[in-house]
Design a protein around this motif. Structure first.
Motif, PDB file in Angstrom:
ATOM      1  N   LYS A  28       0.841  -1.185   0.000  1.00  0.00           N
ATOM      2  CA  LYS A  28       0.000   0.000   0.000  1.00  0.00           C
ATOM      3  C   LYS A  28       0.885   1.248   0.000  1.00  0.00           C
ATOM      4  O   LYS A  28       2.034   1.189   0.469  1.00  0.00           O
ATOM      5  CB  LYS A  28      -0.873   0.016   1.256  1.00  0.00           C
ATOM      6  CG  LYS A  28      -1.720  -1.217   1.454  1.00  0.00           C
ATOM      7  CD  LYS A  28      -2.446  -1.170   2.789  1.00  0.00           C
ATOM      8  CE  LYS A  28      -3.276  -2.408   3.023  1.00  0.00           C
ATOM      9  NZ  LYS A  28      -3.988  -2.376   4.331  1.00  0.00           N
ATOM     10  N   PRO A  29       0.366   2.366  -0.469  1.00  0.00           N
ATOM     11  CA  PRO A  29       1.171   3.601  -0.431  1.00  0.00           C
ATOM     12  C   PRO A  29       1.675   3.927   0.974  1.00  0.00           C
ATOM     13  O   PRO A  29       2.795   4.462   1.117  1.00  0.00           O
ATOM     14  CB  PRO A  29       0.193   4.654  -0.940  1.00  0.00           C
ATOM     15  CG  PRO A  29      -0.714   3.903  -1.856  1.00  0.00           C
ATOM     16  CD  PRO A  29      -0.885   2.551  -1.201  1.00  0.00           C
ATOM     17  N   GLU A  30       0.919   3.583   1.994  1.00  0.00           N
ATOM     18  CA  GLU A  30       1.352   3.866   3.367  1.00  0.00           C
ATOM     19  C   GLU A  30       2.498   2.967   3.834  1.00  0.00           C
ATOM     20  O   GLU A  30       3.031   3.174   4.917  1.00  0.00           O
ATOM     21  CB  GLU A  30       0.175   3.772   4.352  1.00  0.00           C
ATOM     22  CG  GLU A  30      -0.638   2.498   4.248  1.00  0.00           C
ATOM     23  CD  GLU A  30      -1.880   2.673   3.392  1.00  0.00           C
ATOM     24  OE1 GLU A  30      -1.786   3.280   2.303  1.00  0.00           O
ATOM     25  OE2 GLU A  30      -2.943   2.157   3.806  1.00  0.00           O
ATOM     26  N   ASP A  31       2.872   1.987   3.031  1.00  0.00           N
ATOM     27  CA  ASP A  31       4.055   1.177   3.330  1.00  0.00           C
ATOM     28  C   ASP A  31       5.341   1.860   2.871  1.00  0.00           C
ATOM     29  O   ASP A  31       6.435   1.362   3.153  1.00  0.00           O
ATOM     30  CB  ASP A  31       3.952  -0.192   2.663  1.00  0.00           C
ATOM     31  CG  ASP A  31       2.815  -1.029   3.214  1.00  0.00           C
ATOM     32  OD1 ASP A  31       2.127  -1.686   2.412  1.00  0.00           O
ATOM     33  OD2 ASP A  31       2.621  -1.045   4.448  1.00  0.00           O
ATOM     34  N   THR A  32       5.219   2.977   2.179  1.00  0.00           N
ATOM     35  CA  THR A  32       6.391   3.699   1.708  1.00  0.00           C
ATOM     36  C   THR A  32       7.237   4.170   2.881  1.00  0.00           C
ATOM     37  O   THR A  32       6.743   4.837   3.794  1.00  0.00           O
ATOM     38  CB  THR A  32       5.965   4.910   0.865  1.00  0.00           C
ATOM     39  OG1 THR A  32       5.313   4.448  -0.320  1.00  0.00           O
ATOM     40  CG2 THR A  32       7.163   5.766   0.478  1.00  0.00           C
ATOM     41  N   ALA A  33       8.512   3.794   2.868  1.00  0.00           N
ATOM     42  CA  ALA A  33       9.416   4.120   3.970  1.00  0.00           C
ATOM     43  C   ALA A  33      10.804   3.591   3.638  1.00  0.00           C
ATOM     44  O   ALA A  33      10.979   2.831   2.685  1.00  0.00           O
ATOM     45  CB  ALA A  33       8.931   3.498   5.278  1.00  0.00           C
ATOM     46  N   VAL A  34      11.762   3.980   4.452  1.00  0.00           N
ATOM     47  CA  VAL A  34      13.068   3.314   4.452  1.00  0.00           C
ATOM     48  C   VAL A  34      12.965   2.148   5.433  1.00  0.00           C
ATOM     49  O   VAL A  34      12.553   2.339   6.582  1.00  0.00           O
ATOM     50  CB  VAL A  34      14.192   4.267   4.864  1.00  0.00           C
ATOM     51  CG1 VAL A  34      15.522   3.516   4.915  1.00  0.00           C
ATOM     52  CG2 VAL A  34      14.277   5.440   3.900  1.00  0.00           C
ATOM     53  N   TYR A  35      13.334   0.975   4.970  1.00  0.00           N
ATOM     54  CA  TYR A  35      13.239  -0.233   5.782  1.00  0.00           C
ATOM     55  C   TYR A  35      14.627  -0.606   6.291  1.00  0.00           C
ATOM     56  O   TYR A  35      15.595  -0.651   5.517  1.00  0.00           O
ATOM     57  CB  TYR A  35      12.642  -1.376   4.960  1.00  0.00           C
ATOM     58  CG  TYR A  35      11.151  -1.255   4.810  1.00  0.00           C
ATOM     59  CD1 TYR A  35      10.589  -0.263   4.004  1.00  0.00           C
ATOM     60  CD2 TYR A  35      10.279  -2.108   5.483  1.00  0.00           C
ATOM     61  CE1 TYR A  35       9.219  -0.127   3.874  1.00  0.00           C
ATOM     62  CE2 TYR A  35       8.913  -1.989   5.359  1.00  0.00           C
ATOM     63  CZ  TYR A  35       8.380  -0.992   4.555  1.00  0.00           C
ATOM     64  OH  TYR A  35       7.017  -0.866   4.433  1.00  0.00           O
ATOM     65  N   TYR A  36      14.687  -0.891   7.586  1.00  0.00           N
ATOM     66  CA  TYR A  36      15.940  -1.229   8.244  1.00  0.00           C
ATOM     67  C   TYR A  36      15.845  -2.618   8.869  1.00  0.00           C
ATOM     68  O   TYR A  36      14.830  -2.962   9.467  1.00  0.00           O
ATOM     69  CB  TYR A  36      16.240  -0.241   9.369  1.00  0.00           C
ATOM     70  CG  TYR A  36      16.423   1.191   8.931  1.00  0.00           C
ATOM     71  CD1 TYR A  36      15.333   2.053   8.832  1.00  0.00           C
ATOM     72  CD2 TYR A  36      17.692   1.687   8.633  1.00  0.00           C
ATOM     73  CE1 TYR A  36      15.499   3.377   8.440  1.00  0.00           C
ATOM     74  CE2 TYR A  36      17.866   3.007   8.242  1.00  0.00           C
ATOM     75  CZ  TYR A  36      16.757   3.837   8.141  1.00  0.00           C
ATOM     76  OH  TYR A  36      16.934   5.149   7.753  1.00  0.00           O
ATOM     77  N   CYS A  37      16.918  -3.385   8.747  1.00  0.00           N
ATOM     78  CA  CYS A  37      16.989  -4.626   9.503  1.00  0.00           C
ATOM     79  C   CYS A  37      17.846  -4.392  10.738  1.00  0.00           C
ATOM     80  O   CYS A  37      18.700  -3.512  10.751  1.00  0.00           O
ATOM     81  CB  CYS A  37      17.532  -5.772   8.662  1.00  0.00           C
ATOM     82  SG  CYS A  37      19.178  -5.527   7.999  1.00  0.00           S
ATOM     83  N   ALA A  38      17.583  -5.186  11.750  1.00  0.00           N
ATOM     84  CA  ALA A  38      18.266  -5.018  13.024  1.00  0.00           C
ATOM     85  C   ALA A  38      18.460  -6.377  13.677  1.00  0.00           C
ATOM     86  O   ALA A  38      17.730  -7.328  13.390  1.00  0.00           O
ATOM     87  CB  ALA A  38      17.459  -4.097  13.935  1.00  0.00           C
ATOM     88  N   ALA A  39      19.419  -6.435  14.576  1.00  0.00           N
ATOM     89  CA  ALA A  39      19.740  -7.696  15.244  1.00  0.00           C
ATOM     90  C   ALA A  39      20.024  -7.467  16.717  1.00  0.00           C
ATOM     91  O   ALA A  39      20.510  -6.404  17.112  1.00  0.00           O
ATOM     92  CB  ALA A  39      20.959  -8.344  14.588  1.00  0.00           C
ATOM     93  N   GLY A  40      19.716  -8.479  17.507  1.00  0.00           N
ATOM     94  CA  GLY A  40      20.234  -8.507  18.867  1.00  0.00           C
ATOM     95  C   GLY A  40      19.271  -8.252  19.994  1.00  0.00           C
ATOM     96  O   GLY A  40      19.670  -8.352  21.151  1.00  0.00           O
ATOM     97  N   ALA A  41      18.022  -7.921  19.725  1.00  0.00           N
ATOM     98  CA  ALA A  41      17.110  -7.653  20.833  1.00  0.00           C
ATOM     99  C   ALA A  41      16.757  -8.931  21.576  1.00  0.00           C
ATOM    100  O   ALA A  41      16.739 -10.016  21.007  1.00  0.00           O
ATOM    101  CB  ALA A  41      15.835  -6.986  20.321  1.00  0.00           C
ATOM    102  N   VAL A  42      16.476  -8.789  22.836  1.00  0.00           N
ATOM    103  CA  VAL A  42      15.940  -9.891  23.625  1.00  0.00           C
ATOM    104  C   VAL A  42      14.482 -10.083  23.239  1.00  0.00           C
ATOM    105  O   VAL A  42      13.725  -9.111  23.159  1.00  0.00           O
ATOM    106  CB  VAL A  42      16.060  -9.591  25.131  1.00  0.00           C
ATOM    107  CG1 VAL A  42      15.358 -10.679  25.954  1.00  0.00           C
ATOM    108  CG2 VAL A  42      17.522  -9.463  25.532  1.00  0.00           C
ATOM    109  N   TRP A  43      14.096 -11.328  22.978  1.00  0.00           N
ATOM    110  CA  TRP A  43      12.696 -11.590  22.620  1.00  0.00           C
ATOM    111  C   TRP A  43      11.815 -11.205  23.801  1.00  0.00           C
ATOM    112  O   TRP A  43      12.051 -11.589  24.924  1.00  0.00           O
ATOM    113  CB  TRP A  43      12.510 -13.048  22.248  1.00  0.00           C
ATOM    114  CG  TRP A  43      11.240 -13.269  21.479  1.00  0.00           C
ATOM    115  CD1 TRP A  43      10.068 -13.802  21.939  1.00  0.00           C
ATOM    116  CD2 TRP A  43      11.012 -12.912  20.115  1.00  0.00           C
ATOM    117  NE1 TRP A  43       9.139 -13.808  20.943  1.00  0.00           N
ATOM    118  CE2 TRP A  43       9.687 -13.266  19.802  1.00  0.00           C
ATOM    119  CE3 TRP A  43      11.805 -12.323  19.122  1.00  0.00           C
ATOM    120  CZ2 TRP A  43       9.138 -13.072  18.541  1.00  0.00           C
ATOM    121  CZ3 TRP A  43      11.265 -12.133  17.867  1.00  0.00           C
ATOM    122  CH2 TRP A  43       9.932 -12.492  17.591  1.00  0.00           C
TER     123      TRP A  43
END
Length: 128
Positions: A91-106
């Motif tokens: 959808k147009p509202e999905d427009t964004a810069v997407y970042y991946c990340a690692a390391g958070a505690v679940w």
């Protein structure tokens, strides 16, 4: 862990994209992974996350923001040390810069400050 995101682009509404996040480092399989996005003028928000998995098994528990549930799928391939975000019915509202990340505690995986490592971001633009 070093992260390199790719796969963004311009797509029409209703289309699909698959983002990839290639990770370096032997601790990848033991890292919970997440995707976040940031639209212009907005805070960076949680999109999806997947728990770590041992060895060659690439499964994991997943979590999604309500806004993407049923449209996006996060997965990981430990052999390739890569996490993916499959995005359907964009959808147009999905427009964004997407970042991946690692390391958070679940359990804290929806909060960006709990991630230790970040990729550089990839732009996703959805036209109406």
């Amino acid at each position: 862990v070093q992260l390199q995101a790719s796969g963004g682009g311009l797509v029409q509404a209703g289309g699909s994209l698959r983002l990839s996040c290639a990770a370096s480092g032997r601790t990848f399989s033991y890292s919970n992974m997440g995707w976040f996005r940031q639209a212009p003028g907005k805070e960076r928000e949680f999109v999806a996350a997947i728990t770590w998995s041992a060895g060659t098994w690439s499964g994991g528990t997943t979590a999604y923001a309500d806004s993407v549930k049923g449209r996006f799928t996060i997965s990981r391939d430990n052999a390739k040390t890569t996490v993916y975000l499959r995005m359907n019915s964009l959808k147009p509202e999905d427009t964004a810069v997407y970042y991946c990340a690692a390391g958070a505690v679940w359990g804290n995986h929806r909060t960006r400050d709990n991630y230790d490592y970040w990729g550089q971001g990839t732009q996703v633009t959805v036209s109406s």
